[in-house]
Scaffold this active site. Structure first.
Site, PDB file in Angstrom:
ATOM      1  N   THR A 166       0.826  -1.214   0.000  1.00  0.00           N
ATOM      2  CA  THR A 166       0.000   0.000   0.000  1.00  0.00           C
ATOM      3  C   THR A 166       0.856   1.258   0.000  1.00  0.00           C
ATOM      4  O   THR A 166       1.995   1.241   0.520  1.00  0.00           O
ATOM      5  CB  THR A 166      -0.879   0.011   1.273  1.00  0.00           C
ATOM      6  OG1 THR A 166      -1.474   1.312   1.414  1.00  0.00           O
ATOM      7  CG2 THR A 166      -0.085  -0.260   2.534  1.00  0.00           C
ATOM      8  N   TYR A 199      -1.674   0.296  10.253  1.00  0.00           N
ATOM      9  CA  TYR A 199      -1.944  -0.407   8.994  1.00  0.00           C
ATOM     10  C   TYR A 199      -0.709  -0.349   8.089  1.00  0.00           C
ATOM     11  O   TYR A 199      -0.213  -1.390   7.625  1.00  0.00           O
ATOM     12  CB  TYR A 199      -3.164   0.219   8.290  1.00  0.00           C
ATOM     13  CG  TYR A 199      -3.329  -0.275   6.878  1.00  0.00           C
ATOM     14  CD1 TYR A 199      -3.615  -1.612   6.616  1.00  0.00           C
ATOM     15  CD2 TYR A 199      -3.168   0.594   5.791  1.00  0.00           C
ATOM     16  CE1 TYR A 199      -3.741  -2.072   5.310  1.00  0.00           C
ATOM     17  CE2 TYR A 199      -3.298   0.133   4.489  1.00  0.00           C
ATOM     18  CZ  TYR A 199      -3.580  -1.197   4.253  1.00  0.00           C
ATOM     19  OH  TYR A 199      -3.694  -1.647   2.962  1.00  0.00           O
TER      20      TYR A 199
HETATM   21  N1  UFG Z   1     -12.665  11.679   2.561  1.00  0.00           N
HETATM   22  C1  UFG Z   1     -13.562  12.715   2.825  1.00  0.00           C
HETATM   23  N2  UFG Z   1     -14.809  12.376   3.271  1.00  0.00           N
HETATM   24  C2  UFG Z   1     -15.202  11.077   3.461  1.00  0.00           C
HETATM   25  C3  UFG Z   1     -14.285  10.031   3.180  1.00  0.00           C
HETATM   26  C4  UFG Z   1     -13.018  10.378   2.737  1.00  0.00           C
HETATM   27  O1  UFG Z   1     -13.245  13.890   2.680  1.00  0.00           O
HETATM   28  O2  UFG Z   1     -16.338  10.857   3.871  1.00  0.00           O
HETATM   29  C5  UFG Z   1     -11.316  12.033   2.059  1.00  0.00           C
HETATM   30  C6  UFG Z   1     -10.204  11.520   2.942  1.00  0.00           C
HETATM   31  O3  UFG Z   1      -9.938  12.452   3.952  1.00  0.00           O
HETATM   32  C7  UFG Z   1      -9.074  11.387   1.920  1.00  0.00           C
HETATM   33  C8  UFG Z   1      -9.778  11.038   0.610  1.00  0.00           C
HETATM   34  O4  UFG Z   1     -11.145  11.400   0.816  1.00  0.00           O
HETATM   35  O5  UFG Z   1      -8.431  12.611   1.766  1.00  0.00           O
HETATM   36  C9  UFG Z   1      -9.720   9.565   0.267  1.00  0.00           C
HETATM   37  O6  UFG Z   1     -10.131   8.829   1.411  1.00  0.00           O
HETATM   38  P1  UFG Z   1     -10.367   7.248   1.397  1.00  0.00           P
HETATM   39  O7  UFG Z   1     -10.795   6.868   2.773  1.00  0.00           O
HETATM   40  O8  UFG Z   1     -11.238   6.885   0.248  1.00  0.00           O
HETATM   41  O9  UFG Z   1      -8.928   6.661   1.063  1.00  0.00           O
HETATM   42  P2  UFG Z   1      -7.540   6.897   1.821  1.00  0.00           P
HETATM   43  O10 UFG Z   1      -6.705   7.737   0.915  1.00  0.00           O
HETATM   44  O11 UFG Z   1      -7.699   7.361   3.197  1.00  0.00           O
HETATM   45  O12 UFG Z   1      -7.058   5.386   1.957  1.00  0.00           O
HETATM   46  C10 UFG Z   1      -6.478   4.690   0.926  1.00  0.00           C
HETATM   47  C11 UFG Z   1      -6.726   3.202   1.124  1.00  0.00           C
HETATM   48  C12 UFG Z   1      -6.037   2.724   2.378  1.00  0.00           C
HETATM   49  C13 UFG Z   1      -4.584   3.125   2.347  1.00  0.00           C
HETATM   50  C14 UFG Z   1      -4.437   4.586   2.111  1.00  0.00           C
HETATM   51  C15 UFG Z   1      -2.995   4.985   1.971  1.00  0.00           C
HETATM   52  O13 UFG Z   1      -8.105   2.951   1.194  1.00  0.00           O
HETATM   53  O14 UFG Z   1      -6.146   1.332   2.472  1.00  0.00           O
HETATM   54  O15 UFG Z   1      -5.105   4.961   0.920  1.00  0.00           O
HETATM   55  O16 UFG Z   1      -2.808   6.255   2.497  1.00  0.00           O
HETATM   56  F1  UFG Z   1      -3.987   2.839   3.508  1.00  0.00           F
END
Ligand code: UFG
Length: 322
Positions: free
Chosen positions: A114, A138
C-alpha cells in the site's frame, strides 16, 4: 493453480475474475471475515483462515504454483484503534502462509502492499525509492511484512512481487462483483451513497490543506487496472524468477472536491457537501510515480476517474435495487 487469499474481498475478487479470464486456474482462500462468498464466482473456494494450521490442508488438496496474498485488514482508522489485531492479521498470519509455502515448495508470491508504507512523504510523485515511514499501524503492518519478504527471498528458492496500491476504486464493468465494505469509509462509495439518497450529505474532511482547493489529493486507480498488474506480476515471477517492488497508481491526483464534482457529473444528482474536521492521519497529497512497473512489466492503466466513478455508480445502483 494460483492460490488467492482474500479472494472474496474487493480487490481479490476482481483479480480472481481477471486471472480466470486470462486462463489461470484459481483457488480462493478466505475466512469471510470481510469478504463475501458470492464474490467467488470463478475457481474453487476454501473457507479457511490464512493464520490457521488448516491452511496446510488446502496446500495438500490443490497443486499450487503461486500465491497472491490479499487477505488483510485495510482500514487506517481501525488500525489506530486496534493495532495488535492489525499486526496479527496482516503480519503474523502472512508468516504462517510463507512457512506453509516453504513446506510445500511454492516459490512465487505476490503481496498487496500500500501507499501507506510511505507515510506522508515530502516529494511528490512518490517513487519506490521514497523513504518508507508509515504513520499508522496499517501502514506499519504492511511495511514489516515487506521486510519479512525481503529476508525470505534472501534465503533463496522464493521470489515475490510487492505491489504498493494507491487508491483502489471502481468496479467490474459487468457488475458481477463490486465494492462493499462494512462500515464504508472510502470516499467514492460514500459520495455515491449521498447521490443515491442513502445519506443526506457528504462531508469533506478538511479544506485547509496546502493544496490548490484546500482538500486532500489522491491517485485513484481502477480495480481492474490493479487486477491486470497482478497477472503481469505473476508472469514476471514465472519468467524472471526475481523479486521486486512496484507502485501502482495512475500518476494523476484528484482532490476530494474534484472527486465529488465527478460523482455529481456521472450520476446527474445533486446533494449537500459539508466541510468537516480533518481526519487524523490523512496525508495532504499522495500521487504515484508508476514509471517502474510500466517499464519493467509493460503495465499501463486503461481507466481514468470518469470510468472509475461510472463503473462504481453502475454497481451502486445494482446493489441498491435501482
Ligand atoms: N474523505 C472525505 N470524506 C469522506 C471520506 C473520505 O473527505 O467521507 C477524504 C479523505 O480524507 C481522503 C480522501 O477522501 O483525503 C480519500 O479517502 P479514502 O478513505 O477513500 O482513502 P484513503 O486515501 O484514506 O485510503 C487509501 C486506502 C487505504 C490506504 C491509504 C494509503 O483505502 O487502504 O489509501 O494512504 F492505507
Amino acid at each position: 493453480m494460483i492460490l488467492i487469499t482474500g479472494g472474496a474481498g474487493y480487490i481479490g475478487a476482481h483479480t480472481n475474475k481477471i486471472l480466470n479470464q486470462a486462463g489461470y486456474d484459481t483457488v480462493v482462500v478466505d475466512n469471510l471475515s470481510k469478504g463475501y462468498e458470492n464474490f467467488v464466482k470463478w475457481g474453487s473456494f476454501e473457507n479457511c483462515d490464512v493464520g490457521s494450521h488448516d491452511l496446510r490442508e488446502v496446500f495438500e488438496k490443490y497443486d499450487i504454483d503461486g500465491v497472491i496474498h490479499f487477505a488483510a485488514f485495510s482500514s487506517v482508522a481501525e488500525s489506530v484503534e486496534m493495532p495488535q489485531m492489525y499486526f496479527k492479521n496482516n503480519y503474523k498470519n502472512t508468516l504462517n502462509l510463507l512457512q506453509t509455502m516453504r513446506e510445500f515448495g511454492v516459490d512465487k508470491f505476490i503481496f498487496s502492499s500500500t501507499a501507506a508504507v510511505y507515510g506522508s512523504p515530502e516529494n511528490i510523485p512518490i517513487t519506490e525509492e521514497t523513504d518508507l515511514k508509515p504513520i499508522n499501524p496499517y501502514g506499519h503492518s504492511k511495511f514489516i511484512t515487506e521486510k519479512a519478504l525481503e529476508r525470505e527471498a534472501e534465503k533463496g528458492d522464493f521470489n515475490y512481487v510487492s505491489l504498493r496500491y494507491f487508491n483502489a476504486a471502481g468496479c467490474d464493468f459487468d457488475c458481477e462483483i463490486g465494492e462493499f465494505h462494512d462500515p464504508e469509509t472510502h470516499l467514492i462509495p460514500l459520495v455515491l451513497d449521498a447521490a443515491i439518497g442513502k445519506r443526506d450529505s457528504i462531508s469533506i474532511f478538511g479544506d485547509d490543506y496546502d493544496t490548490p482547493d484546500g482538500t486532500c489529493i489522491r491517485d485513484y486507480i481502477h480495480v481492474n487496472d490493479l487486477a491486470e498488474a497482478h497477472v503481469m506480476a505473476y508472469e514476471y515471477l514465472c519468467d524472471k524468477k526475481q523479486s521486486d517492488v512496484f507502485n501502482l497508481g495512475n500518476g494523476k491526483g484528484y482532490s476530494v472536491r474534484e472527486v465529488i464534482e465527478m460523482c455529481k457529473k456521472v450520476t446527474k444528482k445533486d446533494f449537500e457537501v459539508k466541510i468537516d474536521e480533518r481526519r487524523e492521519g490523512d496525508p495532504a497529497v499522495l500521487i504515484a510515480d508508476s514509471t517502474k512497473i510500466k517499464k519493467d512489466l509493460g503495465w499501463n492503466p486503461k481507466y481514468g476517474l470518469e470510468e472509475i466513478v461510472s463503473s462504481a455508480w453502475k454497481w451502486h445502483e445494482k446493489v441498491n435495487g435501482f
